[in-house]
Design a protein around this motif. Sequence first.
Motif, PDB file in Angstrom:
ATOM      1  N   VAL A  64       0.848  -1.189   0.000  1.00 48.85           N
ATOM      2  CA  VAL A  64       0.000   0.000   0.000  1.00 48.85           C
ATOM      3  C   VAL A  64       0.881   1.236   0.000  1.00 48.85           C
ATOM      4  O   VAL A  64       1.884   1.297   0.728  1.00 48.85           O
ATOM      5  CB  VAL A  64      -0.923   0.037   1.238  1.00 48.85           C
ATOM      6  CG1 VAL A  64      -1.716   1.344   1.285  1.00 48.85           C
ATOM      7  CG2 VAL A  64      -1.868  -1.158   1.241  1.00 48.85           C
ATOM      8  N   ILE A  65       0.526   2.221  -0.827  1.00 52.82           N
ATOM      9  CA  ILE A  65       1.195   3.519  -0.852  1.00 52.82           C
ATOM     10  C   ILE A  65       0.119   4.580  -0.714  1.00 52.82           C
ATOM     11  O   ILE A  65      -0.838   4.609  -1.493  1.00 52.82           O
ATOM     12  CB  ILE A  65       1.978   3.737  -2.169  1.00 52.82           C
ATOM     13  CG1 ILE A  65       3.020   2.634  -2.374  1.00 52.82           C
ATOM     14  CG2 ILE A  65       2.647   5.107  -2.168  1.00 52.82           C
ATOM     15  CD1 ILE A  65       3.676   2.670  -3.748  1.00 52.82           C
ATOM     16  N   ARG A  66       0.250   5.443   0.279  1.00 53.12           N
ATOM     17  CA  ARG A  66      -0.757   6.469   0.520  1.00 53.12           C
ATOM     18  C   ARG A  66      -0.087   7.833   0.643  1.00 53.12           C
ATOM     19  O   ARG A  66       0.768   8.028   1.511  1.00 53.12           O
ATOM     20  CB  ARG A  66      -1.518   6.142   1.803  1.00 53.12           C
ATOM     21  CG  ARG A  66      -2.779   6.954   2.039  1.00 53.12           C
ATOM     22  CD  ARG A  66      -3.909   6.553   1.109  1.00 53.12           C
ATOM     23  NE  ARG A  66      -4.184   5.145   1.095  1.00 53.12           N
ATOM     24  CZ  ARG A  66      -4.932   4.501   2.012  1.00 53.12           C
ATOM     25  NH1 ARG A  66      -5.459   5.162   3.008  1.00 53.12           N
ATOM     26  NH2 ARG A  66      -5.155   3.214   1.912  1.00 53.12           N
ATOM     27  N   VAL A  67      -0.459   8.762  -0.225  1.00 55.12           N
ATOM     28  CA  VAL A  67       0.084  10.119  -0.196  1.00 55.12           C
ATOM     29  C   VAL A  67      -0.964  11.030   0.423  1.00 55.12           C
ATOM     30  O   VAL A  67      -2.100  11.088  -0.056  1.00 55.12           O
ATOM     31  CB  VAL A  67       0.446  10.601  -1.616  1.00 55.12           C
ATOM     32  CG1 VAL A  67       0.958  12.041  -1.572  1.00 55.12           C
ATOM     33  CG2 VAL A  67       1.469   9.671  -2.255  1.00 55.12           C
ATOM     34  N   ALA A  68      -0.576  11.741   1.480  1.00 52.35           N
ATOM     35  CA  ALA A  68      -1.527  12.586   2.198  1.00 52.35           C
ATOM     36  C   ALA A  68      -0.759  13.565   3.070  1.00 52.35           C
ATOM     37  O   ALA A  68       0.463  13.463   3.220  1.00 52.35           O
ATOM     38  CB  ALA A  68      -2.460  11.729   3.062  1.00 52.35           C
ATOM     39  N   THR A  69      -1.488  14.516   3.632  1.00 50.13           N
ATOM     40  CA  THR A  69      -0.854  15.385   4.605  1.00 50.13           C
ATOM     41  C   THR A  69      -0.615  14.589   5.885  1.00 50.13           C
ATOM     42  O   THR A  69      -1.241  13.546   6.114  1.00 50.13           O
ATOM     43  CB  THR A  69      -1.735  16.604   4.928  1.00 50.13           C
ATOM     44  OG1 THR A  69      -2.937  16.145   5.553  1.00 50.13           O
ATOM     45  CG2 THR A  69      -2.048  17.392   3.669  1.00 50.13           C
ATOM     46  N   LEU A  70       0.282  15.088   6.710  1.00 54.11           N
ATOM     47  CA  LEU A  70       0.551  14.420   7.978  1.00 54.11           C
ATOM     48  C   LEU A  70      -0.731  14.303   8.793  1.00 54.11           C
ATOM     49  O   LEU A  70      -0.993  13.269   9.420  1.00 54.11           O
ATOM     50  CB  LEU A  70       1.610  15.211   8.749  1.00 54.11           C
ATOM     51  CG  LEU A  70       2.259  14.532   9.956  1.00 54.11           C
ATOM     52  CD1 LEU A  70       2.971  13.251   9.539  1.00 54.11           C
ATOM     53  CD2 LEU A  70       3.238  15.487  10.636  1.00 54.11           C
ATOM     54  N   ARG A  71      -1.549  15.329   8.768  1.00 49.34           N
ATOM     55  CA  ARG A  71      -2.815  15.314   9.500  1.00 49.34           C
ATOM     56  C   ARG A  71      -3.719  14.186   9.008  1.00 49.34           C
ATOM     57  O   ARG A  71      -4.358  13.483   9.799  1.00 49.34           O
ATOM     58  CB  ARG A  71      -3.516  16.663   9.330  1.00 49.34           C
ATOM     59  CG  ARG A  71      -4.704  16.885  10.240  1.00 49.34           C
ATOM     60  CD  ARG A  71      -5.573  18.044   9.738  1.00 49.34           C
ATOM     61  NE  ARG A  71      -4.793  19.170   9.269  1.00 49.34           N
ATOM     62  CZ  ARG A  71      -4.388  20.160  10.040  1.00 49.34           C
ATOM     63  NH1 ARG A  71      -4.673  20.138  11.328  1.00 49.34           N
ATOM     64  NH2 ARG A  71      -3.697  21.164   9.519  1.00 49.34           N
ATOM     65  N   GLN A  72      -3.791  14.012   7.694  1.00 49.28           N
ATOM     66  CA  GLN A  72      -4.646  12.973   7.133  1.00 49.28           C
ATOM     67  C   GLN A  72      -4.147  11.572   7.470  1.00 49.28           C
ATOM     68  O   GLN A  72      -4.946  10.644   7.675  1.00 49.28           O
ATOM     69  CB  GLN A  72      -4.734  13.132   5.612  1.00 49.28           C
ATOM     70  CG  GLN A  72      -5.513  14.351   5.158  1.00 49.28           C
ATOM     71  CD  GLN A  72      -5.380  14.588   3.670  1.00 49.28           C
ATOM     72  OE1 GLN A  72      -4.323  14.347   3.080  1.00 49.28           O
ATOM     73  NE2 GLN A  72      -6.448  15.067   3.034  1.00 49.28           N
ATOM     74  N   LEU A  73      -2.823  11.402   7.538  1.00 46.74           N
ATOM     75  CA  LEU A  73      -2.267  10.070   7.770  1.00 46.74           C
ATOM     76  C   LEU A  73      -2.577   9.555   9.177  1.00 46.74           C
ATOM     77  O   LEU A  73      -2.540   8.343   9.412  1.00 46.74           O
ATOM     78  CB  LEU A  73      -0.751  10.078   7.549  1.00 46.74           C
ATOM     79  CG  LEU A  73      -0.299  10.099   6.084  1.00 46.74           C
ATOM     80  CD1 LEU A  73       1.213  10.151   5.986  1.00 46.74           C
ATOM     81  CD2 LEU A  73      -0.831   8.882   5.324  1.00 46.74           C
ATOM     82  N   VAL A  74      -2.888  10.449  10.107  1.00 44.74           N
ATOM     83  CA  VAL A  74      -3.231  10.004  11.459  1.00 44.74           C
ATOM     84  C   VAL A  74      -4.436   9.071  11.435  1.00 44.74           C
ATOM     85  O   VAL A  74      -4.520   8.125  12.218  1.00 44.74           O
ATOM     86  CB  VAL A  74      -3.500  11.218  12.375  1.00 44.74           C
ATOM     87  CG1 VAL A  74      -4.071  10.773  13.712  1.00 44.74           C
ATOM     88  CG2 VAL A  74      -2.221  12.012  12.609  1.00 44.74           C
ATOM     89  N   SER A  75      -5.352   9.300  10.519  1.00 41.62           N
ATOM     90  CA  SER A  75      -6.568   8.481  10.460  1.00 41.62           C
ATOM     91  C   SER A  75      -6.528   7.431   9.358  1.00 41.62           C
ATOM     92  O   SER A  75      -7.537   6.783   9.080  1.00 41.62           O
ATOM     93  CB  SER A  75      -7.794   9.380  10.278  1.00 41.62           C
ATOM     94  OG  SER A  75      -7.669  10.155   9.101  1.00 41.62           O
ATOM     95  N   CYS A  76      -5.372   7.237   8.723  1.00 40.22           N
ATOM     96  CA  CYS A  76      -5.245   6.247   7.644  1.00 40.22           C
ATOM     97  C   CYS A  76      -4.860   4.884   8.213  1.00 40.22           C
ATOM     98  O   CYS A  76      -3.923   4.777   8.997  1.00 40.22           O
ATOM     99  CB  CYS A  76      -4.193   6.675   6.630  1.00 40.22           C
ATOM    100  SG  CYS A  76      -4.749   7.972   5.504  1.00 40.22           S
ATOM    101  N   ASP A  77      -5.565   3.861   7.801  1.00 41.61           N
ATOM    102  CA  ASP A  77      -5.247   2.483   8.198  1.00 41.61           C
ATOM    103  C   ASP A  77      -4.627   1.769   6.996  1.00 41.61           C
ATOM    104  O   ASP A  77      -5.307   1.491   6.009  1.00 41.61           O
ATOM    105  CB  ASP A  77      -6.516   1.755   8.651  1.00 41.61           C
ATOM    106  CG  ASP A  77      -6.251   0.320   9.089  1.00 41.61           C
ATOM    107  OD1 ASP A  77      -5.067  -0.094   9.121  1.00 41.61           O
ATOM    108  OD2 ASP A  77      -7.223  -0.389   9.400  1.00 41.61           O
ATOM    109  N   LEU A  78      -3.325   1.494   7.073  1.00 37.40           N
ATOM    110  CA  LEU A  78      -2.630   0.849   5.958  1.00 37.40           C
ATOM    111  C   LEU A  78      -2.519  -0.666   6.134  1.00 37.40           C
ATOM    112  O   LEU A  78      -1.818  -1.324   5.376  1.00 37.40           O
ATOM    113  CB  LEU A  78      -1.236   1.460   5.782  1.00 37.40           C
ATOM    114  CG  LEU A  78      -1.174   2.974   5.563  1.00 37.40           C
ATOM    115  CD1 LEU A  78       0.234   3.401   5.168  1.00 37.40           C
ATOM    116  CD2 LEU A  78      -2.178   3.422   4.523  1.00 37.40           C
ATOM    117  N   GLY A  79      -3.190  -1.205   7.149  1.00 38.04           N
ATOM    118  CA  GLY A  79      -3.218  -2.653   7.310  1.00 38.04           C
ATOM    119  C   GLY A  79      -2.023  -3.209   8.053  1.00 38.04           C
ATOM    120  O   GLY A  79      -1.396  -2.536   8.873  1.00 38.04           O
TER     121      GLY A  79
END
Length: 290
Positions: free
Chosen positions: A233-248
């Motif tokens: 998985v590759i996810r590009v986002a702001t640092l704020r957005q990554l706090v709520s990202c679940d990459l498994g």
Amino acid sequence: MLFLIGLGLGDARDITVKGLEAVKRCSRVYLEAYTAVLTCGQEALERFYGKQLIVADRDLVEQSADEILKDADVVDVAFLVVGDPFGATTHSDLVLRAVNAGIPFKVIHNASIMNAVGCCGLQLYNFGETVSLVFWTETWKPESFYDKICKNRQAGLHTLCLLDIKVKEQSVENMMRGKKIFEPPRFMTVSQAADQLIQIIQRRRGEEQGAELGVTEDTVCVGVARIGADDQVIRVATLRQLVSCDLGAPLHSLIVTSRLHPLEVELLRVNAEPNALDHLQMIDSSTYSS
């Protein structure tokens, strides 16, 4: 001879042909099991290699290395490392021990997160010093990695952040009582890493009022998980957005970007969160590096 063999990043099949040939002729085969893990288990490796593996934990490698090197001057011994053999300084120490004991050694390299991270679209020669993020405790919350990230960004360089792994760790209580009871394995996620960084940012903002911070909640970052596996998985986002990202499932890594080349921006768009696109466009128009 002592063979230090890189296993690559995915599963049992990622070992090189040269590495597999060496494993098959070794009398003993150790699997280093504390700096990283493969997406498959020990049994899958044993089936594919046709060899029984001896799990080498931190205590064995760092405190009982002589056991690994025993008779390696008269028989072949393999030491298997996820990624590349020199991804951790511990393995350099093992080489020095072999040299001092007069034991010949051979290194068989493989892909590691240090070069495979280029799959996210950022150019490898635009990376600065790699940093490690550790799990915080109630009484220990180091921030030195944040300063290194800011230093990289000031130089226009991206930062690869390697996230903490806790395998076969003891609680302080059990350690003091001499009990060989180990805590469940823990692997830091991109979400946890982003949260720790944001806590530092908020604390620095309060302490350094008016000062421009090197990293903020809106800094564009890249979260990656299980690089080299079929389900990476590759996810590009702001640092704020990554706090709520679940990459498994593990393993995760975090990249904090700096000045971006136009080609990097276009490649980042492929894996960008919808809400991060506007921020990438802002970078596109104002802060490209030539």
